[in-house]
Design an enzyme around this catalytic site. Sequence first.
Site, PDB file in Angstrom:
ATOM      1  N   ARG A  68    -102.030 -73.342  29.690  1.00 40.44           N
ATOM      2  CA  ARG A  68    -103.226 -73.228  30.547  1.00 40.44           C
ATOM      3  C   ARG A  68    -104.281 -74.163  29.981  1.00 40.44           C
ATOM      4  NH1 ARG A  68    -105.407 -67.315  32.005  1.00 40.44           N
ATOM      5  NH2 ARG A  68    -106.460 -68.421  33.697  1.00 40.44           N
ATOM      6  N   CYS A 136    -115.137 -59.807  34.676  1.00 40.44           N
ATOM      7  CA  CYS A 136    -113.749 -60.080  34.289  1.00 40.44           C
ATOM      8  C   CYS A 136    -113.284 -59.070  33.234  1.00 40.44           C
ATOM      9  CB  CYS A 136    -113.607 -61.519  33.791  1.00 40.44           C
ATOM     10  SG  CYS A 136    -111.884 -62.068  33.617  1.00 40.44           S
ATOM     11  N   SER A 138    -112.797 -59.102  29.162  1.00 39.22           N
ATOM     12  CA  SER A 138    -112.885 -59.819  27.894  1.00 39.22           C
ATOM     13  C   SER A 138    -112.768 -58.792  26.778  1.00 39.22           C
ATOM     14  CB  SER A 138    -114.221 -60.561  27.830  1.00 39.22           C
ATOM     15  OG  SER A 138    -114.694 -60.621  26.498  1.00 39.22           O
ATOM     16  N   ASP A 205    -114.249 -68.538  27.469  1.00 39.48           N
ATOM     17  CA  ASP A 205    -112.984 -69.269  27.288  1.00 39.48           C
ATOM     18  C   ASP A 205    -113.222 -70.527  26.478  1.00 39.48           C
ATOM     19  OD1 ASP A 205    -112.490 -67.614  29.914  1.00 39.48           O
ATOM     20  OD2 ASP A 205    -110.564 -68.117  29.007  1.00 39.48           O
ATOM     21  N   LYS A 241    -113.335 -70.309  19.971  1.00 41.15           N
ATOM     22  CA  LYS A 241    -113.499 -70.643  21.392  1.00 41.15           C
ATOM     23  C   LYS A 241    -114.526 -71.762  21.567  1.00 41.15           C
ATOM     24  CE  LYS A 241    -112.238 -65.987  22.696  1.00 41.15           C
ATOM     25  NZ  LYS A 241    -112.798 -64.655  22.993  1.00 41.15           N
TER      26      LYS A 241
HETATM   27  C1  RUB Z   1    -110.378 -64.284  31.149  1.00 42.81           C
HETATM   28  C2  RUB Z   1    -111.821 -64.552  30.854  1.00 42.81           C
HETATM   29  C3  RUB Z   1    -112.415 -63.834  29.679  1.00 42.81           C
HETATM   30  C4  RUB Z   1    -112.349 -64.760  28.441  1.00 42.81           C
HETATM   31  C5  RUB Z   1    -112.683 -64.025  27.157  1.00 42.81           C
HETATM   32  O1  RUB Z   1    -109.839 -65.165  32.099  1.00 42.81           O
HETATM   33  O2  RUB Z   1    -112.470 -65.364  31.469  1.00 42.81           O
HETATM   34  O3  RUB Z   1    -113.761 -63.519  29.903  1.00 42.81           O
HETATM   35  O4  RUB Z   1    -111.029 -65.278  28.325  1.00 42.81           O
HETATM   36  O5  RUB Z   1    -111.743 -63.006  26.957  1.00 42.81           O
HETATM   37  P1  RUB Z   1    -108.279 -65.034  32.504  1.00 42.81           P
HETATM   38  P2  RUB Z   1    -111.440 -62.405  25.487  1.00 42.81           P
HETATM   39  O6  RUB Z   1    -108.074 -63.642  32.997  1.00 42.81           O
HETATM   40  O7  RUB Z   1    -108.075 -66.069  33.557  1.00 42.81           O
HETATM   41  O8  RUB Z   1    -107.471 -65.333  31.256  1.00 42.81           O
HETATM   42  O9  RUB Z   1    -112.736 -61.856  24.993  1.00 42.81           O
HETATM   43  O10 RUB Z   1    -110.403 -61.347  25.753  1.00 42.81           O
HETATM   44  O11 RUB Z   1    -110.929 -63.505  24.647  1.00 42.81           O
END
Ligand code: RUB
Length: 329
Positions: A68, A136, A138, A205, A241
């Site tokens: 990805r 979302c 996270s 991300d 990140k």
């Molecule tokens: C997931 C997303 C999350 C970040 C951070 O997108 O945007 O907010 O990845 O997540 P997708 P984390 O569902 O397309 O992967 O804190 O779990 O790393």
Amino acid sequence: MEVAGFRIPEEVVGIREDIRSMRVRGAGRIARYGATALALAAERFPGGTLEEFVKYIEVVADFVRSARPTAVSLPNAVSYVVSRLKRGRPQTVEEAREMVVRAAREFVAYSENAVKTIAQLGARRIERGDTLMTHCHSTASVAVIVEAHRQGKVARVFVKETRPAFQGLITARELAREGVEVVLIPDSAVRHYMKRIDKVVVGADAVAANGAVVNKIGTSLVALAAKEARARVYVASETYKFSPYTIIGELVPIEMRDPTEVVEREWLAENPGVEVLNPVFDVTPPEYIDAIITELGVVPPQAAALILIEEYGVTPVSPELHSSYLDPG
Ligand code: RUB
């Protein structure tokens, strides 16, 4: 599967497919999974010279990285492992194999601890009686909210459903299981409810050198509505990140996914005159973010470049000279 003359172990092909298809998702999780794929590949090396082993790991690394495009945690995790192999100057295949396995384990442990630290630091920013909003799913944001809830600070949390993949439902379920009072709302209701929100907590991300945050599509709209309503916006993000590539002006690529995640295949076939676009991340400018909560501390977005210099050793002038994450080549 064979890539560049090397057979890629089935488990590694499976890991890449899990990431690509979003069976395993979220920037932190895919980073840990990506690092684990390299350890698995090292253990499955069919035999050969040390040179062949290093080449094989590089091929697997590229294969995993390409699963990805947006979450920079994935290439950072992979490069963390590969750079340690190269710097380690192994003398035998066995030594090289151990270096890869050790580095992958080290990364996973670092990552898991980072999320725990972020939960503690983030919870300090939440005040008793706060109503929160998140977007979302996270893991880092959920960790902050759950920790603040355990400290008795959270009144309720508004969770957006997050079309088209509905990751908000995962968040709602996880928070409710922890006993948090959760309200699930459609994405389009964000501004309507923003006046009730004290703080927004979202994940990342990728964080660019200028402090812009790339996160699930719709994050920038939440931030915009929050600014208008004077609600604070916090981003929970481990430092892997942060994108070292952006310090030399590279843009973070925004993943475009299949239109059938937005509408049914039949609908597409019936309406050939309609183009359906499915960008899955967007960019929130630093002016819309109050702070980024990292495992190293809570920093203003404007300090992103400092984190990159400190953590990765990259500078705009000579990124390749000092980096502890990037492949030495
Ligand atoms: C997931 C997303 C999350 C970040 C951070 O997108 O945007 O907010 O990845 O997540 P997708 P984390 O569902 O397309 O992967 O804190 O779990 O790393």
